[in-house]
Design a protein around this motif. Sequence first.
Motif, PDB file in Angstrom:
ATOM      1  N   ALA A  40      33.206  85.873  50.473  1.00 22.89           N
ATOM      2  CA  ALA A  40      32.840  85.172  51.710  1.00 22.89           C
ATOM      3  C   ALA A  40      32.988  83.670  51.507  1.00 22.89           C
ATOM      4  O   ALA A  40      32.481  83.119  50.533  1.00 22.89           O
ATOM      5  N   PHE A  41      33.642  83.005  52.445  1.00 25.91           N
ATOM      6  CA  PHE A  41      34.110  81.632  52.262  1.00 25.91           C
ATOM      7  C   PHE A  41      33.758  80.840  53.524  1.00 25.91           C
ATOM      8  O   PHE A  41      34.274  81.108  54.608  1.00 25.91           O
TER       9      PHE A  41
ATOM     10  N   THR B 106      31.566  81.751  58.299  1.00 31.48           N
ATOM     11  CA  THR B 106      31.949  82.446  57.076  1.00 31.48           C
ATOM     12  C   THR B 106      33.120  83.390  57.315  1.00 31.48           C
ATOM     13  O   THR B 106      33.015  84.321  58.122  1.00 31.48           O
ATOM     14  N   LEU B 107      34.205  83.116  56.630  1.00 30.85           N
ATOM     15  CA  LEU B 107      35.342  84.033  56.623  1.00 30.85           C
ATOM     16  C   LEU B 107      35.168  84.985  55.449  1.00 30.85           C
ATOM     17  O   LEU B 107      34.467  84.675  54.494  1.00 30.85           O
ATOM     18  N   GLN B 108      35.839  86.119  55.542  1.00 29.70           N
ATOM     19  CA  GLN B 108      35.712  87.069  54.435  1.00 29.70           C
ATOM     20  C   GLN B 108      37.054  87.758  54.213  1.00 29.70           C
ATOM     21  O   GLN B 108      37.776  88.048  55.170  1.00 29.70           O
ATOM     22  N   THR B 109      37.358  87.991  52.956  1.00 29.22           N
ATOM     23  CA  THR B 109      38.617  88.674  52.641  1.00 29.22           C
ATOM     24  C   THR B 109      38.609  90.078  53.226  1.00 29.22           C
ATOM     25  O   THR B 109      37.532  90.671  53.427  1.00 29.22           O
TER      26      THR B 109
ATOM     27  N   GLU C 148      39.238  92.657  51.797  1.00 32.51           N
ATOM     28  CA  GLU C 148      38.665  93.562  50.802  1.00 32.51           C
ATOM     29  C   GLU C 148      37.139  93.460  50.728  1.00 32.51           C
ATOM     30  O   GLU C 148      36.500  94.199  49.973  1.00 32.51           O
ATOM     31  N   SER C 149      36.536  92.494  51.470  1.00 29.68           N
ATOM     32  CA  SER C 149      35.101  92.215  51.357  1.00 29.68           C
ATOM     33  C   SER C 149      34.710  91.907  49.918  1.00 29.68           C
ATOM     34  O   SER C 149      33.608  92.226  49.484  1.00 29.68           O
ATOM     35  N   SER C 150      35.603  91.283  49.196  1.00 32.17           N
ATOM     36  CA  SER C 150      35.338  91.003  47.779  1.00 32.17           C
ATOM     37  C   SER C 150      36.094  89.753  47.347  1.00 32.17           C
ATOM     38  O   SER C 150      37.192  89.470  47.844  1.00 32.17           O
ATOM     39  N   GLY C 151      35.481  89.038  46.396  1.00 32.79           N
ATOM     40  CA  GLY C 151      36.151  87.870  45.839  1.00 32.79           C
ATOM     41  C   GLY C 151      37.447  88.227  45.134  1.00 32.79           C
ATOM     42  O   GLY C 151      38.331  87.370  44.969  1.00 32.79           O
ATOM     43  N   ALA C 152      37.570  89.500  44.720  1.00 32.49           N
ATOM     44  CA  ALA C 152      38.826  89.935  44.113  1.00 32.49           C
ATOM     45  C   ALA C 152      39.995  89.730  45.074  1.00 32.49           C
ATOM     46  O   ALA C 152      41.138  89.529  44.656  1.00 32.49           O
ATOM     47  N   GLY C 153      39.685  89.753  46.374  1.00 24.76           N
ATOM     48  CA  GLY C 153      40.702  89.504  47.381  1.00 24.76           C
ATOM     49  C   GLY C 153      41.223  88.077  47.374  1.00 24.76           C
ATOM     50  O   GLY C 153      42.254  87.779  47.979  1.00 24.76           O
ATOM     51  N   ILE C 154      40.503  87.192  46.708  1.00 24.64           N
ATOM     52  CA  ILE C 154      40.999  85.828  46.495  1.00 24.64           C
ATOM     53  C   ILE C 154      41.596  85.702  45.096  1.00 24.64           C
ATOM     54  O   ILE C 154      42.684  85.152  44.909  1.00 24.64           O
ATOM     55  N   ILE C 155      40.893  86.225  44.118  1.00 22.07           N
ATOM     56  CA  ILE C 155      41.284  86.054  42.716  1.00 22.07           C
ATOM     57  C   ILE C 155      42.627  86.726  42.420  1.00 22.07           C
ATOM     58  O   ILE C 155      43.504  86.123  41.780  1.00 22.07           O
ATOM     59  N   MET C 156      42.796  87.955  42.891  1.00 21.39           N
ATOM     60  CA  MET C 156      44.022  88.677  42.515  1.00 21.39           C
ATOM     61  C   MET C 156      45.299  88.027  43.063  1.00 21.39           C
ATOM     62  O   MET C 156      46.218  87.742  42.294  1.00 21.39           O
ATOM     63  N   PRO C 157      45.382  87.749  44.354  1.00 22.72           N
ATOM     64  CA  PRO C 157      46.612  87.097  44.828  1.00 22.72           C
ATOM     65  C   PRO C 157      46.809  85.700  44.244  1.00 22.72           C
ATOM     66  O   PRO C 157      47.949  85.315  43.939  1.00 22.72           O
ATOM     67  N   MET C 158      45.734  84.961  44.063  1.00 23.73           N
ATOM     68  CA  MET C 158      45.907  83.616  43.507  1.00 23.73           C
ATOM     69  C   MET C 158      46.398  83.683  42.063  1.00 23.73           C
ATOM     70  O   MET C 158      47.215  82.873  41.628  1.00 23.73           O
TER      71      MET C 158
ATOM     72  N   SER D   4      28.202  81.860  50.908  1.00 32.28           N
ATOM     73  CA  SER D   4      29.626  81.598  51.145  1.00 32.28           C
ATOM     74  C   SER D   4      30.033  80.158  50.851  1.00 32.28           C
ATOM     75  O   SER D   4      31.182  79.791  51.079  1.00 32.28           O
ATOM     76  N   CYS D   5      29.119  79.363  50.292  1.00 30.32           N
ATOM     77  CA  CYS D   5      29.463  77.996  49.909  1.00 30.32           C
ATOM     78  C   CYS D   5      29.884  77.888  48.445  1.00 30.32           C
ATOM     79  O   CYS D   5      30.341  76.825  48.014  1.00 30.32           O
ATOM     80  N   ALA D   6      29.756  78.952  47.673  1.00 32.97           N
ATOM     81  CA  ALA D   6      30.235  78.915  46.287  1.00 32.97           C
ATOM     82  C   ALA D   6      31.753  79.004  46.265  1.00 32.97           C
ATOM     83  O   ALA D   6      32.415  78.315  45.490  1.00 32.97           O
ATOM     84  N   VAL D   7      32.310  79.849  47.115  1.00 34.57           N
ATOM     85  CA  VAL D   7      33.766  79.947  47.199  1.00 34.57           C
ATOM     86  C   VAL D   7      34.324  78.601  47.650  1.00 34.57           C
ATOM     87  O   VAL D   7      35.299  78.081  47.081  1.00 34.57           O
ATOM     88  N   ALA D   8      33.677  78.016  48.663  1.00 34.38           N
ATOM     89  CA  ALA D   8      34.106  76.701  49.150  1.00 34.38           C
ATOM     90  C   ALA D   8      34.062  75.673  48.028  1.00 34.38           C
ATOM     91  O   ALA D   8      35.024  74.920  47.802  1.00 34.38           O
ATOM     92  N   ASP D   9      32.959  75.635  47.301  1.00 31.29           N
ATOM     93  CA  ASP D   9      32.779  74.685  46.203  1.00 31.29           C
ATOM     94  C   ASP D   9      33.875  74.864  45.147  1.00 31.29           C
ATOM     95  O   ASP D   9      34.584  73.916  44.777  1.00 31.29           O
ATOM     96  N   GLY D  10      34.036  76.082  44.687  1.00 34.37           N
ATOM     97  CA  GLY D  10      35.012  76.350  43.626  1.00 34.37           C
ATOM     98  C   GLY D  10      36.427  75.988  44.032  1.00 34.37           C
ATOM     99  O   GLY D  10      37.145  75.305  43.289  1.00 34.37           O
ATOM    100  N   LEU D  11      36.817  76.425  45.229  1.00 35.24           N
ATOM    101  CA  LEU D  11      38.196  76.171  45.658  1.00 35.24           C
ATOM    102  C   LEU D  11      38.439  74.679  45.906  1.00 35.24           C
ATOM    103  O   LEU D  11      39.442  74.118  45.462  1.00 35.24           O
ATOM    104  N   VAL D  12      37.523  74.030  46.606  1.00 38.48           N
ATOM    105  CA  VAL D  12      37.740  72.620  46.962  1.00 38.48           C
ATOM    106  C   VAL D  12      37.724  71.726  45.721  1.00 38.48           C
ATOM    107  O   VAL D  12      38.644  70.945  45.488  1.00 38.48           O
TER     108      VAL D  12
END
Lengths: 540, 540
Positions: B109-110, B183-186, B188-198, B506-514
Amino acid sequence: MSNSKKTLPPDSINNPTRRSFLTKGALLATGGVISLAMAPTQAAPITINVPETVTGGRTRFHQIYDVIVVGSGFAGLAAALEAKSHGLSVLVIEKMAVFGGNSTINGGAFAVAGSPQQKEAGIQDSPELMYQDMLKAGRGLNHRDILHVLVNGTQEAYEFTLKHGVRYKPFVQHFGGHSVPRTLQTVESSGAGIIMPMRQSAQKLGVIFKSRCKFESFIQDNQQTVVGLEVKENYYFPDENSGLVKNYGARYGVIMCSGGFSNDLRFRMIQDPQLVSDLDTTNHQGATAEGILAMLKIGATPVQLDLIQLGPWSSPDEKGFGNVSQFNTIAGYPMGIMVDARTGKRFTNELADRKAREDAILAQRDEQGKPVYPICFTNKEGAKNAQSLPAALKYQVAWQFDTLKQLADHFALPYENLQKEVDEYNTAVANGSGDRLGKDVSRAISLAEGPYFAVRVWPKVHYTMGGVQINPNAQVLNSLTGNPIQGLYAAGEVTGGPHGASRLGSCAVADGLVLGRIAGAHVATQTANPLFSTSDSDNA
Amino acid sequence: MSNSKKTLPPDSINNPTRRSFLTKGALLATGGVISLAMAPTQAAPITINVPETVTGGRTRFHQIYDVIVVGSGFAGLAAALEAKSHGLSVLVIEKMAVFGGNSTINGGAFAVAGSPQQKEAGIQDSPELMYQDMLKAGRGLNHRDILHVLVNGTQEAYEFTLKHGVRYKPFVQHFGGHSVPRTLQTVESSGAGIIMPMRQSAQKLGVIFKSRCKFESFIQDNQQTVVGLEVKENYYFPDENSGLVKNYGARYGVIMCSGGFSNDLRFRMIQDPQLVSDLDTTNHQGATAEGILAMLKIGATPVQLDLIQLGPWSSPDEKGFGNVSQFNTIAGYPMGIMVDARTGKRFTNELADRKAREDAILAQRDEQGKPVYPICFTNKEGAKNAQSLPAALKYQVAWQFDTLKQLADHFALPYENLQKEVDEYNTAVANGSGDRLGKDVSRAISLAEGPYFAVRVWPKVHYTMGGVQINPNAQVLNSLTGNPIQGLYAAGEVTGGPHGASRLGSCAVADGLVLGRIAGAHVATQTANPLFSTSDSDNA
């Protein structure tokens, strides 16, 4: 060196216990992980080979002591006296021109669980009760091992101060958050009443004191053992260009008693960005973070650095700790009431712990967020022990009024509300219980009769609960391993843990004296294991 | 080396910009302040002379990269991709056997301020509104400079993830503490949906990945610049005896994205002694403190390490993050209600910020202090987007009931109370406002009709708000000077400050990516100033 040889004068030459050498008067390059600035020197320096492990290390000490104590407040003097009483040579360094730091400018209030004064007054107390009070105020964040040591040591520490000439008032006081009256206070109503006699006693016993001598960094051997300090002699705070760099060796340990960082604006705002520059502090100018930071840089464990206490009894009408803080602590809060300046109504238990009061007072703001300073007052009877009151009146940071009506008019309080509030409070006092805000009024007094003494209140940055982690021997612990950093002790406000989220009033003196003594006593158990050795020939 | 020369393959030999030398295949002793273990090696090592100041330093690197990223979560991958896009050679090391750390096991969640999905739904949002929400949740303890950078970067970071293949659900969700759905969400409803393609994208672009490669310590030159890392290759977590020590050089910088320490029982209990071992955590096994501690040991600034968040949506009936956390976040809290298991009555705004909910849930205890797990539920309509619900039902950590009466009987809730509570809630939902506990019910649904899905709730240690201090370039700051530690960056949970007392969901994903992107971009501006130089002849 044998265990029985307890007295080790500075610069004495001991038999080597490890491969080592000493060179007098030579200027040697520094190798290994020890990095030293080469400063001009008058006296012939002593060069010590610290224990070799991988690359070897060789450093030059201008002076060597058994123990070096950094800081001359409650913890520093207790550590120095204790180490000296075990026969060690002790140096105390202080970066400021005067000794004692914050300890000399506080109220000299010392929480003792089980004092003769309590027994005389028929007050039941115990270390366990004090432990529970501190744990409650600390919101459970306290490091319980250190807290146990602290509460179990107050009675002995009290006797220790008597032995060194400290004199206390014959009665015990009730400070906020303590479930019983357990606070003793020096006859001077000041920490100077502890610092001055203890320093005199230490000097008589041969402890060496150097003021304007600033701790710069630790000197470590290749095993990361702390073997000494780089300092600046003739340092003029806060001029970082002043002073001459010197290296002091410490045979058995360094004890950091360098205090908290309430006056370190940059570092305190990193921890709590709300503690901005226009928030005053009760602390002296030298209450800065470099001692803590230097320990972190050699692997000490940071504990709860953002837990920073505002003193809930200070005045916006004077700078620093001032005269009002003592008035409120001794008189205004236990013997009077504090009211909202807009409504004339009480809004907090005046004997709640510091955090509860701090939060309640800081919430007193107008719609624009600007402070609305509450008014605290008592009457003549309630103020009889407030020694700072004459000065507070003289400097017009406290005011005297014959009647409640005059007090209300002066502060533009609604008089009817105020009178009603005082009447209600007096009823609870007469009953000995039943206060609306939960205050223990069993020892409070009626406010029916004037004259009244009133002050305005706003919190100031007062105490940093956080610091480095120590074990119950006051040894500083490595953050990665949890094991002691050899040669390094700490005590007092520079450490973190015993107070958790909020320190109770009069527990800083207890902390400094008890843990300082423990550090001084523990370093004295290390005389069989000097951290380095000296000899008069180079046998490397 | 010119600024225009952007592509620097690993182990490339550059023209020297400072006095330097290179020796291939030679085993050289280490001098100066750089202390290195000498490990066996297969490949011919490269020896680099790092810049000399006082005593000179010479170290041997087994591999050299332009940038080394420690950790492979959101921040690490963003940093790596960004640095790579500027033409740098990039190594990502990960101590675990699998990549992604906590980032792969969270809900994906982002929080994005100003997404197309928001515009489509007619939701007004802005970085300023997100800033205010995070500042409020952070209780004012947030580091405002980093917070500004964070909220201003979410839109670009969102587009960046799209470019690297991340796919999101077409709608926006309303997480607790956010004043609007953002909040947007992959899919897959999982952070793996960000990690794997990246990660796939990064590999395609030439980023080098090494798993089972553990960061051990920093290699610094004599000016304390970070020039590389000591690592352990073939490390098997948590066996500290496994692995081979190697030294990697980083020409332009090291970026620490090593995450938080929620699963480091010893260190988290030093910061908050209440977070004992029987309190579960949502984090993976590798979420330990050694990355933060290593930075502190070279002078980084600790920030608010005791501010540790418990996730207010997890289940006592399963280990770790589990399936219930996602159910509650997506369905139970926004589309349902949570009730006291004794009374059947709601006790907190289910969309309050995490700290408010955490505190409210942790207060649900019986007279002996034992947890009384609250019940959270919604109905079929409310649960339609909860992808983890089938698994939760299968593992019997969620239960299905046709009627409220059956739900009440299963949990021994007083049915009448519960029915009354649901009726009252439904009335507020029908009105679109007026909830007793202040919940924003404008997008909530009526719970009049079953079937119902219910779970039990108890918080788990989830996120460490504290960490090291960085500046808006993601450079790690020295605690004594406030200046950047040259060569050292950090991003994501290993840093402290942006979230203050409580991070919003959903602000941890924002923090990490930004911040990861900022670190990667900033290190790419340093190509004119390599931290050390190599040449094929010794010209020292």
